[in-house]
Design a protein around this motif. Structure first.
Motif, PDB file in Angstrom:
ATOM      1  N   ILE A  98      -0.060   5.223  -2.235  1.00 18.39           N
ATOM      2  CA  ILE A  98       1.311   4.773  -2.030  1.00 18.39           C
ATOM      3  C   ILE A  98       2.197   5.970  -2.283  1.00 18.39           C
ATOM      4  CG2 ILE A  98       3.181   3.321  -2.890  1.00 18.39           C
ATOM      5  CD1 ILE A  98       1.220   1.209  -3.563  1.00 18.39           C
ATOM      6  N   LYS A  99       2.951   6.389  -1.305  1.00 23.70           N
ATOM      7  CA  LYS A  99       3.833   7.538  -1.457  1.00 23.70           C
ATOM      8  C   LYS A  99       5.070   7.135  -2.243  1.00 23.70           C
ATOM      9  CE  LYS A  99       1.354  10.203   1.225  1.00 23.70           C
ATOM     10  NZ  LYS A  99       0.688  11.405   0.777  1.00 23.70           N
ATOM     11  N   ILE A 100       5.437   7.931  -3.233  1.00 28.18           N
ATOM     12  CA  ILE A 100       6.678   7.717  -3.959  1.00 28.18           C
ATOM     13  C   ILE A 100       7.336   9.058  -4.175  1.00 28.18           C
ATOM     14  CG2 ILE A 100       5.787   5.666  -5.137  1.00 28.18           C
ATOM     15  CD1 ILE A 100       5.487   7.368  -7.634  1.00 28.18           C
ATOM     16  N   MET A 101       8.610   9.046  -4.499  1.00 25.79           N
ATOM     17  CA  MET A 101       9.352  10.281  -4.704  1.00 25.79           C
ATOM     18  C   MET A 101       8.866  10.972  -5.965  1.00 25.79           C
ATOM     19  SD  MET A 101      13.469  10.815  -5.056  1.00 25.79           S
ATOM     20  CE  MET A 101      13.683  10.168  -3.401  1.00 25.79           C
ATOM     21  N   ILE A 102       8.662  12.262  -5.905  1.00 24.20           N
ATOM     22  CA  ILE A 102       8.234  13.028  -7.057  1.00 24.20           C
ATOM     23  C   ILE A 102       9.414  13.184  -8.001  1.00 24.20           C
ATOM     24  CG2 ILE A 102       7.452  15.294  -7.827  1.00 24.20           C
ATOM     25  CD1 ILE A 102       5.894  15.500  -5.252  1.00 24.20           C
ATOM     26  N   ALA A 103       9.188  12.862  -9.260  1.00 23.21           N
ATOM     27  CA  ALA A 103      10.248  12.953 -10.266  1.00 23.21           C
ATOM     28  C   ALA A 103       9.694  13.614 -11.494  1.00 23.21           C
ATOM     29  CB  ALA A 103      10.775  11.559 -10.606  1.00 23.21           C
ATOM     30  N   THR A 104      10.560  14.094 -12.336  1.00 26.24           N
ATOM     31  CA  THR A 104      10.118  14.690 -13.583  1.00 26.24           C
ATOM     32  C   THR A 104       9.662  13.606 -14.524  1.00 26.24           C
ATOM     33  OG1 THR A 104      12.363  14.602 -14.408  1.00 26.24           O
ATOM     34  CG2 THR A 104      11.656  16.661 -13.390  1.00 26.24           C
ATOM     35  N   GLY A 105       8.693  13.943 -15.372  1.00 26.78           N
ATOM     36  CA  GLY A 105       8.096  12.948 -16.251  1.00 26.78           C
ATOM     37  C   GLY A 105       9.037  12.473 -17.329  1.00 26.78           C
ATOM     38  N   CYS A 106       8.942  11.190 -17.638  1.00 28.41           N
ATOM     39  CA  CYS A 106       9.663  10.603 -18.746  1.00 28.41           C
ATOM     40  C   CYS A 106       8.622  10.174 -19.762  1.00 28.41           C
ATOM     41  CB  CYS A 106      10.488   9.392 -18.326  1.00 28.41           C
ATOM     42  SG  CYS A 106      11.885   9.810 -17.285  1.00 28.41           S
ATOM     43  N   LEU A 107       8.889  10.443 -21.033  1.00 29.10           N
ATOM     44  CA  LEU A 107       7.895  10.165 -22.048  1.00 29.10           C
ATOM     45  C   LEU A 107       8.548   9.454 -23.233  1.00 29.10           C
ATOM     46  CD1 LEU A 107       6.434  13.764 -21.859  1.00 29.10           C
ATOM     47  CD2 LEU A 107       5.535  11.757 -20.711  1.00 29.10           C
ATOM     48  N   ALA A 108       7.894   8.414 -23.761  1.00 26.50           N
ATOM     49  CA  ALA A 108       8.417   7.633 -24.892  1.00 26.50           C
ATOM     50  C   ALA A 108       7.283   6.963 -25.643  1.00 26.50           C
ATOM     51  CB  ALA A 108       9.382   6.574 -24.410  1.00 26.50           C
ATOM     52  N   ILE A 109       7.419   6.461 -26.904  1.00 29.36           N
ATOM     53  CA  ILE A 109       6.296   5.840 -27.636  1.00 29.36           C
ATOM     54  C   ILE A 109       6.714   4.777 -28.630  1.00 29.36           C
ATOM     55  CG2 ILE A 109       6.247   7.511 -29.474  1.00 29.36           C
ATOM     56  CD1 ILE A 109       3.285   7.195 -29.512  1.00 29.36           C
ATOM     57  N   ALA A 110       5.733   3.952 -29.088  1.00 30.76           N
ATOM     58  CA  ALA A 110       6.076   2.847 -29.977  1.00 30.76           C
ATOM     59  C   ALA A 110       4.957   2.186 -30.781  1.00 30.76           C
ATOM     60  CB  ALA A 110       6.818   1.795 -29.202  1.00 30.76           C
ATOM     61  N   GLY A 111       5.194   1.015 -31.709  1.00 30.64           N
ATOM     62  CA  GLY A 111       4.275   0.168 -32.514  1.00 30.64           C
ATOM     63  C   GLY A 111       4.921  -0.849 -33.461  1.00 30.64           C
ATOM     64  N   ASP A 122       3.873   1.107 -12.054  1.00 29.82           N
ATOM     65  CA  ASP A 122       4.623  -0.091 -11.668  1.00 29.82           C
ATOM     66  C   ASP A 122       4.859  -0.229 -10.170  1.00 29.82           C
ATOM     67  OD1 ASP A 122       6.539   1.926 -11.318  1.00 29.82           O
ATOM     68  OD2 ASP A 122       8.168   0.696 -12.149  1.00 29.82           O
ATOM     69  N   TYR A 123       4.488   0.758  -9.353  1.00 32.20           N
ATOM     70  CA  TYR A 123       4.845   0.670  -7.941  1.00 32.20           C
ATOM     71  C   TYR A 123       3.973  -0.311  -7.156  1.00 32.20           C
ATOM     72  CZ  TYR A 123       1.403   4.571  -7.810  1.00 32.20           C
ATOM     73  OH  TYR A 123       0.309   5.380  -7.986  1.00 32.20           O
ATOM     74  N   SER A 149       4.722   5.705 -13.945  1.00 29.00           N
ATOM     75  CA  SER A 149       4.801   6.132 -12.545  1.00 29.00           C
ATOM     76  C   SER A 149       5.491   7.496 -12.456  1.00 29.00           C
ATOM     77  CB  SER A 149       5.567   5.101 -11.713  1.00 29.00           C
ATOM     78  OG  SER A 149       4.921   3.849 -11.735  1.00 29.00           O
ATOM     79  N   LYS A 150       6.515   7.703 -13.270  1.00 29.85           N
ATOM     80  CA  LYS A 150       7.220   8.988 -13.278  1.00 29.85           C
ATOM     81  C   LYS A 150       6.323  10.104 -13.809  1.00 29.85           C
ATOM     82  CE  LYS A 150      11.779   6.876 -13.762  1.00 29.85           C
ATOM     83  NZ  LYS A 150      12.935   6.642 -14.664  1.00 29.85           N
ATOM     84  N   ARG A 151       5.499   9.764 -14.798  1.00 30.15           N
ATOM     85  CA  ARG A 151       4.570  10.785 -15.299  1.00 30.15           C
ATOM     86  C   ARG A 151       3.579  11.174 -14.205  1.00 30.15           C
ATOM     87  NH1 ARG A 151       2.891  13.541 -19.493  1.00 30.15           N
ATOM     88  NH2 ARG A 151       0.677  13.955 -19.811  1.00 30.15           N
ATOM     89  N   SER A 153       5.167  13.509 -11.954  1.00 29.07           N
ATOM     90  CA  SER A 153       5.232  14.855 -12.534  1.00 29.07           C
ATOM     91  C   SER A 153       3.948  15.616 -12.259  1.00 29.07           C
ATOM     92  CB  SER A 153       5.480  14.764 -14.046  1.00 29.07           C
ATOM     93  OG  SER A 153       6.762  14.264 -14.319  1.00 29.07           O
ATOM     94  N   TYR A 154       2.815  14.917 -12.332  1.00 32.62           N
ATOM     95  CA  TYR A 154       1.544  15.577 -12.004  1.00 32.62           C
ATOM     96  C   TYR A 154       1.482  15.953 -10.526  1.00 32.62           C
ATOM     97  CZ  TYR A 154      -0.828  15.235 -16.478  1.00 32.62           C
ATOM     98  OH  TYR A 154      -1.201  15.416 -17.792  1.00 32.62           O
ATOM     99  N   ALA A 155       2.038  15.120  -9.674  1.00 31.40           N
ATOM    100  CA  ALA A 155       2.078  15.483  -8.256  1.00 31.40           C
ATOM    101  C   ALA A 155       2.849  16.789  -8.068  1.00 31.40           C
ATOM    102  CB  ALA A 155       2.716  14.362  -7.444  1.00 31.40           C
ATOM    103  N   HIS A 156       3.908  16.955  -8.852  1.00 30.06           N
ATOM    104  CA  HIS A 156       4.688  18.201  -8.796  1.00 30.06           C
ATOM    105  C   HIS A 156       3.895  19.363  -9.389  1.00 30.06           C
ATOM    106  CE1 HIS A 156       8.028  21.004  -9.186  1.00 30.06           C
ATOM    107  NE2 HIS A 156       7.774  21.093 -10.484  1.00 30.06           N
ATOM    108  N   TRP A 157       3.343  19.179 -10.583  1.00 24.40           N
ATOM    109  CA  TRP A 157       2.607  20.251 -11.246  1.00 24.40           C
ATOM    110  C   TRP A 157       1.386  20.694 -10.442  1.00 24.40           C
ATOM    111  CZ3 TRP A 157       2.935  16.992 -16.279  1.00 24.40           C
ATOM    112  CH2 TRP A 157       4.103  17.316 -16.980  1.00 24.40           C
TER     113      TRP A 157
END
Length: 264
Positions: free
Chosen positions: A4-17, A80-81, A97-99, A102-106
Protein backbone atom coordinates in the motif's frame (compact mmCIF):
# COMPACT_ATOMS: atom_id res chain seq x y z
CA UNK A 1 3.16 -9.53 0.49
CA UNK A 2 0.64 -6.73 0.31
CA UNK A 3 1.74 -3.26 -0.79
CA UNK A 4 0.00 0.00 0.00
CA UNK A 5 1.65 3.23 -1.09
CA UNK A 6 1.62 6.04 1.46
CA UNK A 7 3.38 9.37 1.71
CA UNK A 8 6.84 9.18 3.22
CA UNK A 9 7.00 11.13 6.47
CA UNK A 10 9.49 11.58 9.23
CA UNK A 11 9.17 9.17 12.12
CA UNK A 12 7.19 10.00 15.21
CA UNK A 13 8.16 8.24 18.40
CA UNK A 14 6.41 8.02 21.81
CA UNK A 15 6.09 5.50 24.78
CA UNK A 16 4.01 4.43 27.78
CA UNK A 17 2.73 1.95 30.79
CA UNK A 18 0.66 1.58 34.91
CA UNK A 19 0.14 0.45 38.48
CA UNK A 20 -2.74 1.47 40.70
CA UNK A 21 -1.61 1.07 44.31
CA UNK A 22 1.89 1.47 45.70
CA UNK A 23 5.05 1.37 43.65
CA UNK A 24 7.43 -0.96 41.89
CA UNK A 25 11.19 -1.02 42.09
CA UNK A 26 13.56 -2.97 39.91
CA UNK A 27 16.31 -4.99 41.58
CA UNK A 28 16.96 -7.20 38.57
CA UNK A 29 20.00 -6.64 36.34
CA UNK A 30 19.21 -5.14 32.98
CA UNK A 31 20.16 -7.20 29.96
CA UNK A 32 22.75 -5.19 28.06
CA UNK A 33 25.26 -6.16 25.45
CA UNK A 34 28.53 -4.33 24.96
CA UNK A 35 31.26 -4.34 22.37
CA UNK A 36 32.11 -8.02 22.89
CA UNK A 37 28.88 -9.27 21.28
CA UNK A 38 26.60 -8.27 18.43
CA UNK A 39 22.85 -7.78 18.56
CA UNK A 40 19.80 -7.78 16.30
CA UNK A 41 16.82 -5.45 16.57
CA UNK A 42 14.04 -7.04 14.50
CA UNK A 43 11.25 -4.60 13.63
CA UNK A 44 8.16 -6.04 11.93
CA UNK A 45 5.49 -3.82 10.36
CA UNK A 46 2.27 -5.81 10.34
CA UNK A 47 -1.53 -5.57 10.48
CA UNK A 48 -4.46 -7.75 11.47
CA UNK A 49 -6.17 -6.54 8.29
CA UNK A 50 -3.54 -8.06 6.00
CA UNK A 51 -3.91 -11.71 5.01
CA UNK A 52 -0.16 -11.95 4.28
CA UNK A 53 0.80 -10.90 7.82
CA UNK A 54 -0.11 -13.90 10.05
CA UNK A 55 2.75 -16.03 8.63
CA UNK A 56 5.19 -13.24 9.54
CA UNK A 57 3.73 -12.97 13.05
CA UNK A 58 4.06 -16.75 13.46
CA UNK A 59 7.65 -16.64 12.22
CA UNK A 60 8.48 -13.98 14.81
CA UNK A 61 7.21 -16.27 17.57
CA UNK A 62 9.41 -19.12 16.34
CA UNK A 63 12.45 -16.87 15.99
CA UNK A 64 11.93 -15.55 19.51
CA UNK A 65 12.00 -19.10 20.91
CA UNK A 66 15.03 -20.03 18.82
CA UNK A 67 16.98 -17.05 20.10
CA UNK A 68 15.95 -17.14 23.76
CA UNK A 69 18.72 -15.70 25.91
CA UNK A 70 20.45 -14.05 22.96
CA UNK A 71 20.63 -10.27 22.26
CA UNK A 72 17.75 -10.42 19.78
CA UNK A 73 15.13 -7.71 20.31
CA UNK A 74 11.80 -8.20 18.55
CA UNK A 75 9.40 -5.30 18.00
CA UNK A 76 6.05 -5.69 16.20
CA UNK A 77 4.46 -2.45 14.97
CA UNK A 78 0.82 -2.64 13.89
CA UNK A 79 0.33 0.02 11.20
CA UNK A 80 -2.98 1.85 10.73
CA UNK A 81 -3.30 2.23 6.96
CA UNK A 82 -5.05 -1.15 6.67
CA UNK A 83 -7.83 -0.05 9.04
CA UNK A 84 -9.94 1.48 6.28
CA UNK A 85 -10.06 -1.82 4.39
CA UNK A 86 -12.49 -3.82 6.48
CA UNK A 87 -10.98 -4.34 9.95
CA UNK A 88 -9.61 -1.90 12.54
CA UNK A 89 -6.55 -3.36 14.24
CA UNK A 90 -6.83 -2.42 17.92
CA UNK A 91 -3.02 -2.44 18.27
CA UNK A 92 -2.45 -0.09 15.32
CA UNK A 93 -1.20 3.47 15.62
CA UNK A 94 -0.49 6.22 13.11
CA UNK A 95 2.94 6.72 14.72
CA UNK A 96 3.94 3.23 13.63
CA UNK A 97 2.92 3.91 10.04
CA UNK A 98 5.02 7.09 10.18
CA UNK A 99 7.98 5.14 11.52
CA UNK A 100 7.69 2.73 8.59
CA UNK A 101 7.62 5.70 6.23
CA UNK A 102 10.82 6.96 7.87
CA UNK A 103 12.44 3.65 6.95
CA UNK A 104 11.23 4.07 3.38
CA UNK A 105 13.09 7.39 3.39
CA UNK A 106 16.23 6.06 5.11
CA UNK A 107 16.43 2.95 2.91
CA UNK A 108 15.49 4.77 -0.33
CA UNK A 109 12.32 2.76 -0.96
CA UNK A 110 9.47 3.86 -3.20
CA UNK A 111 6.79 2.94 -0.66
CA UNK A 112 5.83 0.67 2.21
CA UNK A 113 4.21 -2.76 2.49
CA UNK A 114 3.18 -5.40 4.99
CA UNK A 115 4.62 -7.57 6.33
CA UNK A 116 7.96 -5.76 6.26
CA UNK A 117 10.93 -6.62 8.48
CA UNK A 118 13.83 -4.26 9.19
CA UNK A 119 17.00 -5.47 10.94
CA UNK A 120 19.13 -2.97 12.89
CA UNK A 121 17.64 -0.18 10.79
CA UNK A 122 19.75 -1.14 7.76
CA UNK A 123 18.28 -4.20 6.02
CA UNK A 124 14.66 -4.73 4.96
CA UNK A 125 12.77 -7.62 3.39
CA UNK A 126 9.42 -9.41 3.42
CA UNK A 127 8.70 -10.29 7.04
CA UNK A 128 7.68 -13.89 6.31
CA UNK A 129 10.98 -14.75 4.55
CA UNK A 130 12.30 -17.32 7.01
CA UNK A 131 15.76 -17.89 5.61
CA UNK A 132 16.43 -14.21 5.04
CA UNK A 133 15.35 -13.31 8.56
CA UNK A 134 17.42 -15.99 10.24
CA UNK A 135 20.49 -15.14 8.14
CA UNK A 136 20.14 -11.43 8.94
CA UNK A 137 19.93 -12.15 12.66
CA UNK A 138 22.94 -14.47 12.54
CA UNK A 139 25.00 -11.94 10.57
CA UNK A 140 24.25 -9.09 12.97
CA UNK A 141 24.99 -11.19 16.06
CA UNK A 142 28.51 -11.57 14.70
CA UNK A 143 29.07 -7.82 14.28
CA UNK A 144 30.55 -5.73 17.07
CA UNK A 145 28.11 -2.89 17.96
CA UNK A 146 29.20 0.70 17.40
CA UNK A 147 27.81 1.94 20.71
CA UNK A 148 26.56 0.80 24.09
CA UNK A 149 23.40 1.50 26.08
CA UNK A 150 22.45 0.66 29.65
CA UNK A 151 18.97 0.89 31.18
CA UNK A 152 18.83 0.91 34.98
CA UNK A 153 16.58 1.70 37.91
CA UNK A 154 13.27 0.82 36.28
CA UNK A 155 10.55 1.70 38.80
CA UNK A 156 6.80 2.24 38.69
CA UNK A 157 4.74 4.61 40.82
CA UNK A 158 0.99 4.74 40.21
CA UNK A 159 0.51 5.24 36.47
CA UNK A 160 4.10 6.06 35.49
CA UNK A 161 7.36 4.20 35.10
CA UNK A 162 10.81 5.79 35.31
CA UNK A 163 14.20 4.53 34.27
CA UNK A 164 17.74 5.83 33.88
CA UNK A 165 19.88 5.43 30.78
CA UNK A 166 23.56 5.69 29.92
CA UNK A 167 24.99 5.54 26.40
CA UNK A 168 28.54 5.40 25.07
CA UNK A 169 29.87 5.89 21.56
CA UNK A 170 26.57 7.08 20.13
CA UNK A 171 28.02 10.11 18.35
CA UNK A 172 26.05 12.96 16.76
CA UNK A 173 22.55 12.83 15.24
CA UNK A 174 21.41 10.01 17.49
CA UNK A 175 18.41 9.33 19.70
CA UNK A 176 17.56 6.81 22.35
CA UNK A 177 14.32 5.13 21.29
CA UNK A 178 12.35 3.48 24.10
CA UNK A 179 9.63 0.99 23.23
CA UNK A 180 7.03 -0.23 25.69
CA UNK A 181 6.31 -3.77 24.54
CA UNK A 182 3.36 -6.03 25.33
CA UNK A 183 4.74 -9.55 25.28
CA UNK A 184 1.73 -11.33 23.79
CA UNK A 185 -1.96 -11.02 22.94
CA UNK A 186 -4.71 -12.78 21.01
CA UNK A 187 -7.38 -11.20 18.80
CA UNK A 188 -10.55 -12.58 17.23
CA UNK A 189 -10.78 -10.88 13.84
CA UNK A 190 -14.41 -10.50 12.75
CA UNK A 191 -14.05 -8.92 9.31
CA UNK A 192 -11.58 -7.99 6.60
CA UNK A 193 -9.05 -10.30 4.93
CA UNK A 194 -8.52 -12.28 8.15
CA UNK A 195 -12.20 -12.36 9.13
CA UNK A 196 -13.09 -15.40 11.24
CA UNK A 197 -9.51 -16.04 12.34
CA UNK A 198 -8.02 -15.91 15.83
CA UNK A 199 -4.60 -14.28 15.61
CA UNK A 200 -1.78 -14.52 18.13
CA UNK A 201 0.80 -11.76 18.49
CA UNK A 202 4.08 -11.30 20.34
CA UNK A 203 6.23 -8.29 21.24
CA UNK A 204 3.56 -5.74 20.36
CA UNK A 205 4.86 -2.19 20.57
CA UNK A 206 2.45 -0.17 22.68
CA UNK A 207 4.16 3.20 22.37
CA UNK A 208 7.49 4.76 21.41
CA UNK A 209 9.48 7.55 22.93
CA UNK A 210 12.47 9.15 21.24
CA UNK A 211 15.03 11.06 23.33
CA UNK A 212 17.60 13.12 21.38
CA UNK A 213 21.02 12.35 22.81
CA UNK A 214 23.21 15.20 21.58
CA UNK A 215 25.72 15.94 24.34
CA UNK A 216 23.48 14.34 26.96
CA UNK A 217 24.52 10.71 26.95
CA UNK A 218 22.89 10.00 30.31
CA UNK A 219 19.53 10.88 31.73
CA UNK A 220 16.15 9.67 32.91
CA UNK A 221 12.90 8.94 31.11
CA UNK A 222 9.28 8.73 32.23
CA UNK A 223 6.87 6.23 30.69
CA UNK A 224 3.12 6.66 31.04
CA UNK A 225 1.64 3.19 31.37
CA UNK A 226 -1.55 1.88 29.70
CA UNK A 227 -4.65 0.93 31.66
CA UNK A 228 -4.17 -2.78 30.94
CA UNK A 229 -0.58 -2.81 32.23
CA UNK A 230 0.68 -5.66 34.38
CA UNK A 231 4.34 -6.14 35.14
CA UNK A 232 4.77 -9.68 33.82
CA UNK A 233 3.11 -8.83 30.51
CA UNK A 234 5.35 -5.95 29.44
CA UNK A 235 8.99 -4.99 29.01
CA UNK A 236 11.00 -1.99 27.85
CA UNK A 237 13.39 -2.24 24.91
CA UNK A 238 15.73 0.68 24.25
CA UNK A 239 18.03 1.26 21.31
CA UNK A 240 20.33 3.97 20.00
CA UNK A 241 19.46 5.04 16.46
CA UNK A 242 21.07 7.42 14.00
CA UNK A 243 18.33 9.89 13.08
CA UNK A 244 19.81 10.61 9.64
CA UNK A 245 20.46 7.07 8.40
CA UNK A 246 18.20 4.90 10.58
CA UNK A 247 21.10 2.69 11.67
CA UNK A 248 20.64 1.11 15.10
CA UNK A 249 23.90 1.12 17.01
CA UNK A 250 23.12 -0.56 20.35
CA UNK A 251 20.20 -2.10 22.20
CA UNK A 252 19.14 -3.31 25.66
CA UNK A 253 16.00 -4.48 27.45
CA UNK A 254 14.63 -4.15 30.95
CA UNK A 255 11.98 -6.27 32.63
CA UNK A 256 9.38 -4.76 34.88
CA UNK A 257 9.88 -5.82 38.52
CA UNK A 258 7.27 -7.30 40.81
CA UNK A 259 4.82 -5.01 42.64
CA UNK A 260 5.91 -3.84 46.07
CA UNK A 261 3.02 -2.45 48.11
CA UNK A 262 3.75 1.01 49.51
CA UNK A 263 4.77 0.85 53.14
CA UNK A 264 6.00 -2.76 52.96
Amino acid sequence: MRKIKIMIATGCLAIAGLVSAGFIRSNKPVVNHGAEKGFAVVELFTSEGCSSCPPADELLARVQKENAGKPVYILAYHVDYWNRLGWKDSFSQADFSKRQSSYAHWLHLSGVYTPQAVINGQTEFVGSAQGTLRNAIRTNLEKAPKAQVNLTGLAVNNYKATLKYTTEGSGDNTALVLALVQKNATSVVKSGENGGRTLSHIQIVNKLQSIPLGNNKTGAATIVLPDNFFAQGYEVIGFVQNTQTGQIMAAARSAFPQVVIAGN
